[in-house]
Enzyme design. Structure first.
Site, PDB file in Angstrom:
ATOM      1  N   GLY A 100       0.778  -1.265   0.013  1.00  0.00           N
ATOM      2  CA  GLY A 100      -0.146  -0.025   0.147  1.00  0.00           C
ATOM      3  C   GLY A 100       0.766   1.233  -0.020  1.00  0.00           C
ATOM      4  O   GLY A 100       1.342   1.308   1.085  1.00  0.00           O
ATOM      5  N   HIS A 101       0.960   1.948  -1.195  1.00  0.00           N
ATOM      6  CA  HIS A 101       2.007   3.121  -1.157  1.00  0.00           C
ATOM      7  C   HIS A 101       1.064   4.395  -1.239  1.00  0.00           C
ATOM      8  O   HIS A 101       0.187   4.500  -2.201  1.00  0.00           O
ATOM      9  CB  HIS A 101       2.740   2.943  -2.369  1.00  0.00           C
ATOM     10  CG  HIS A 101       3.626   1.701  -2.469  1.00  0.00           C
ATOM     11  ND1 HIS A 101       4.274   1.385  -3.673  1.00  0.00           N
ATOM     12  CD2 HIS A 101       4.112   0.666  -1.518  1.00  0.00           C
ATOM     13  CE1 HIS A 101       5.084   0.118  -3.265  1.00  0.00           C
ATOM     14  NE2 HIS A 101       4.619   0.069  -2.126  1.00  0.00           N
ATOM     15  N   GLN A 124       7.346  -3.421  -0.123  1.00  0.00           N
ATOM     16  CA  GLN A 124       7.607  -3.779   1.164  1.00  0.00           C
ATOM     17  C   GLN A 124       8.946  -3.440   1.621  1.00  0.00           C
ATOM     18  O   GLN A 124       9.374  -2.287   1.262  1.00  0.00           O
ATOM     19  CB  GLN A 124       7.844  -5.681   1.135  1.00  0.00           C
ATOM     20  CG  GLN A 124       6.528  -5.967   1.069  1.00  0.00           C
ATOM     21  CD  GLN A 124       5.750  -6.220  -0.379  1.00  0.00           C
ATOM     22  OE1 GLN A 124       6.635  -6.473  -1.339  1.00  0.00           O
ATOM     23  NE2 GLN A 124       4.563  -5.858  -0.728  1.00  0.00           N
TER      24      GLN A 124
HETATM   25  P1  GDP Z   1       4.867   2.853   1.686  1.00  0.00           P
HETATM   26  O1  GDP Z   1       4.298   1.585   1.672  1.00  0.00           O
HETATM   27  O2  GDP Z   1       6.600   2.515   2.046  1.00  0.00           O
HETATM   28  O3  GDP Z   1       4.737   3.489   0.515  1.00  0.00           O
HETATM   29  O4  GDP Z   1       4.255   3.685   2.854  1.00  0.00           O
HETATM   30  P2  GDP Z   1       2.758   3.825   3.439  1.00  0.00           P
HETATM   31  O5  GDP Z   1       2.097   4.701   2.171  1.00  0.00           O
HETATM   32  O6  GDP Z   1       2.220   2.279   3.366  1.00  0.00           O
HETATM   33  O7  GDP Z   1       2.915   4.460   4.557  1.00  0.00           O
HETATM   34  C1  GDP Z   1       3.546   5.644   5.012  1.00  0.00           C
HETATM   35  C2  GDP Z   1       2.577   6.690   5.549  1.00  0.00           C
HETATM   36  O8  GDP Z   1       3.166   7.706   6.035  1.00  0.00           O
HETATM   37  C3  GDP Z   1       1.596   7.203   4.458  1.00  0.00           C
HETATM   38  O9  GDP Z   1       0.217   7.296   5.170  1.00  0.00           O
HETATM   39  C4  GDP Z   1       2.272   8.517   4.126  1.00  0.00           C
HETATM   40  O10 GDP Z   1       1.094   9.465   3.637  1.00  0.00           O
HETATM   41  C5  GDP Z   1       2.862   9.161   5.290  1.00  0.00           C
HETATM   42  N1  GDP Z   1       4.074   9.879   5.158  1.00  0.00           N
HETATM   43  C6  GDP Z   1       4.832   9.875   4.233  1.00  0.00           C
HETATM   44  N2  GDP Z   1       5.754  10.547   4.501  1.00  0.00           N
HETATM   45  C7  GDP Z   1       5.708  11.173   5.851  1.00  0.00           C
HETATM   46  C8  GDP Z   1       6.245  12.120   6.331  1.00  0.00           C
HETATM   47  O11 GDP Z   1       7.325  12.509   6.201  1.00  0.00           O
HETATM   48  N3  GDP Z   1       5.529  12.731   7.459  1.00  0.00           N
HETATM   49  C9  GDP Z   1       4.644  12.097   7.939  1.00  0.00           C
HETATM   50  N4  GDP Z   1       3.800  12.765   9.003  1.00  0.00           N
HETATM   51  N5  GDP Z   1       3.658  11.114   7.232  1.00  0.00           N
HETATM   52  C10 GDP Z   1       4.472  10.786   6.152  1.00  0.00           C
HETATM   53  P1  IMO Z   2       4.510  -1.826   1.494  1.00  0.00           P
HETATM   54  O1  IMO Z   2       5.060  -1.805  -0.195  1.00  0.00           O
HETATM   55  C1  IMO Z   2       4.181  -3.537   5.383  1.00  0.00           C
HETATM   56  C2  IMO Z   2       3.780  -7.813   5.603  1.00  0.00           C
HETATM   57  C3  IMO Z   2       2.424  -8.500   5.928  1.00  0.00           C
HETATM   58  C4  IMO Z   2       3.252  -9.882   6.862  1.00  0.00           C
HETATM   59  C5  IMO Z   2       4.126 -10.263   5.823  1.00  0.00           C
HETATM   60  C6  IMO Z   2       3.570 -11.355   4.944  1.00  0.00           C
HETATM   61  O2  IMO Z   2       3.352  -1.020   1.786  1.00  0.00           O
HETATM   62  O3  IMO Z   2       5.670  -1.365   2.263  1.00  0.00           O
HETATM   63  P2  IMO Z   2       1.989 -11.208   2.823  1.00  0.00           P
HETATM   64  O4  IMO Z   2       0.489 -10.853   2.514  1.00  0.00           O
HETATM   65  O5  IMO Z   2       3.090 -10.365   1.726  1.00  0.00           O
HETATM   66  O6  IMO Z   2       2.318 -12.808   2.321  1.00  0.00           O
HETATM   67  O7  IMO Z   2       2.284 -10.980   4.354  1.00  0.00           O
HETATM   68  O8  IMO Z   2       4.710  -9.096   5.044  1.00  0.00           O
HETATM   69  N1  IMO Z   2       3.658  -6.995   4.284  1.00  0.00           N
HETATM   70  C7  IMO Z   2       3.857  -5.608   4.627  1.00  0.00           C
HETATM   71  N2  IMO Z   2       3.927  -4.952   5.549  1.00  0.00           N
HETATM   72  N3  IMO Z   2       4.110  -3.195   4.143  1.00  0.00           N
HETATM   73  C8  IMO Z   2       3.858  -3.685   3.092  1.00  0.00           C
HETATM   74  O9  IMO Z   2       4.017  -3.519   1.958  1.00  0.00           O
HETATM   75  C9  IMO Z   2       3.730  -5.359   3.193  1.00  0.00           C
HETATM   76  N4  IMO Z   2       3.495  -6.263   2.506  1.00  0.00           N
HETATM   77  C10 IMO Z   2       3.589  -7.195   3.199  1.00  0.00           C
HETATM   78  O10 IMO Z   2       1.948  -7.699   7.079  1.00  0.00           O
HETATM   79  O11 IMO Z   2       3.478  -9.463   8.051  1.00  0.00           O
HETATM   80 MG    MG Z   3       2.637   0.616   2.686  1.00  0.00          MG
END
Ligand code: GDP
Ligand code: IMO
Ligand code: MG
Length: 427
Positions: free
Chosen positions: A40-41, A223
């Protein structure tokens, strides 16, 4: 020359989506190279929050070609939903391309994911239930379906007939649950195939041409290194290789073309699912940091486990990936703290370890060595330059850079594009 790999340096959710979005403005092609809709990005732009699971985070830039690479496992139902959601928001997806070699998540994969997790009982992994492990297992067993197969209905039918016999036998005899119907799957996937047809192609010639033309290519990792199948906290990992090596096999780019590797690190640590996490905070302190950082999963909504920055994890993943440049995110989240703890290594049974150990039981029972740093206790959400950051904040960033072993070139102080400090452009 201008190929950059971007990887998560910890356990995922480091803020890769935000960093890719920022870099995509000056990138010709983003290739998502592994994982599936377990990822989830989040990209925040113009007050709108976009959550991408499969579609590369460069999609908001019409001039950036967004490629879903061969190393991914793709749930075509989810992909269509994501495409539709973008169209509803008036965002064009004509610059999306899907490798015909990418494997598909079939309807039975999420079902097996759940059944296997339930069967594990107390030893469950905490997967996202998206069918990732079962889909990659089938790829390795050579009974997977590639997205290019959607254009070959006869082949699909013959193969599905064989594969469903294997799957249904297990569903029926082992799990005593509903079986899958071949025709239903074929009908649904054929219809999906027709809708996706214009996006699907053999990306090899296109990627090779882009390399020849010296285009800027960014390989989008999902991940993080500690979820890597080989180098993560096995078996509490995902089923792909979210490391720099995985980025190459997942996109078909040879190592000699790589110019730089960017590691995205959160200024503290988070993890979703089970498995060891040495710097995890206890319930009370954890709740505080989780709320400050809004640490709830982008994909599953689960509360993320949180802890102090783990320098041993960071050192390990920086060396494993060959990180040249760091994007440090969520620094703003730590602004309230009077003091901050940073882990520099672990002790296990009297022995010092500078890297997370391969034995996860040892890692689980290891004692982190902490270094205390002074906090800055003032908001940095509006900081635009390095000089805008308070001295103690600069000290914290520099120390993290030392522990990681690479400079913090990008510093993120909030979720939106504008809340980013560039000390250097990484490429
Ligand atoms: P990803 O999976 O590595 O792309 O990260 P996610 O999107 O799953 O989680 C990162 C969360 O932190 C998201 O809700 C972003 O909007 C938020 N985020 C990213 N950079 C920053 C930051 O510098 N400060 C804060 N407060 N939130 C951030
Ligand atoms: P992004 O790209 C955080 C974790 C799951 C679980 C393990 C195995 O957003 O950083 P799976 O469904 O892949 O077989 O689950 O990996 N996991 C993540 N944790 N961010 C992710 O992706 C993840 N994708 C998988 O929570 O512990
Ligand atoms: Mg994520």
């Amino acid at each position: 020359m201008p190929v950059a790999i971007l990887v998560g340096g910890q356990w995922g959710d480091e803020g890769k989506g935000k960093v890719i979005d920022i870099l995509a403005g000056s990138t010709d092609m983003v290739i998502r190279s592994q994982g599936g809709n377990n990822a989830g990005h989040t990209v925040v732009h113009d007050g709108v929050t976009h959550k991408f699971h499969l579609i590369p985070s460069g999609i908001l830039f019409p001039n950036c070609l967004c490629v879903i690479g061969n190393g991914t496992v793709l749930d075509p139902r989810v992909l269509l939903q994501e495409i539709d959601a973008l169209h509803d928001q008036g965002i064009d997806t004509n610059h999306l391309v899907i490798s015909d070699r990418a494997h598909m998540i079939m309807p039975y994969h999420p079902v097996f994911d759940r059944l296997e997790e339930e069967a594990r009982g107390d030893d469950r992994l905490g997967t996202t239930f998206r069918g990732i492990g079962p889909a990659y297992s089938d790829k390795i067993r050579r009974i997977g379906f590639r997205i290019g197969d959607l254009t070959k209905p006869r082949f699909m039918e013959k193969k599905l007939n064989f594969v469903l016999r294997l799957k249904n036998e297990i569903l029926r005899d082992l799990y005593h649950t509903d079986e899958f119907n071949e025709k239903e799957i074929l009908d649904e996937y054929t219809a999906i195939g027709e809708r996706l047809a214009s996006y699907i192609q053999d990306i090899f010639p296109m990627v090779q041409d882009a390399l020849q033309e010296d285009q800027n290519i960014l390989l989008e990792g999902a991940q993080g290194a500690l979820l890597d199948l080989d180098f993560g906290t096995y078996p509490y990992v995902t089923s792909s290789s979210p490391t720099a090596g995985g980025a190459l096999t997942g996109s078909g780019i040879p190592p000699r073309e790589v110019d730089t590797t960017i590691g995205v690190f959160k200024a503290y640590t988070s993890r979703v699912g089970y498995g060891p996490m040495p710097t995890e905070l206890d319930e009370v302190e954890g709740d505080v940091l989780r709320e400050l950082g809004a640490e709830f999963g982008t994909t599953t909504g689960r509360a993320r486990r949180v802890g102090w920055f783990d320098g041993a994890v960071a050192r390990y993943s920086a060396m494993l990936n060959g990180v040249d440049s760091v994007a440090l995110t969520k620094l703003d989240v730590l602004s309230q703290y009077e003091t901050l703890q940073v882990c520099t290594g672990y002790f296990h049974k009297g022995e010092y370890h500078r890297f997370p150990m391969s034995n996860i039981s040892h890692l689980k029972h290891s004692e982190p060595v902490y270094e205390e740093l002074p906090g800055w206790q003032t908001s940095i959400a509006d900081a635009k330059t390095w000089e805008d950051l308070p001295e103690n904040c600069q000290r914290y960033v520099e120390r993290l850079g030392e522990l990681i072993g690479a400079p913090c070139d990008i510093i993120s102080v909030g979720p939106s594009r504008e809340q980013t400090i560039f000390r250097h452009r990484p490429y």
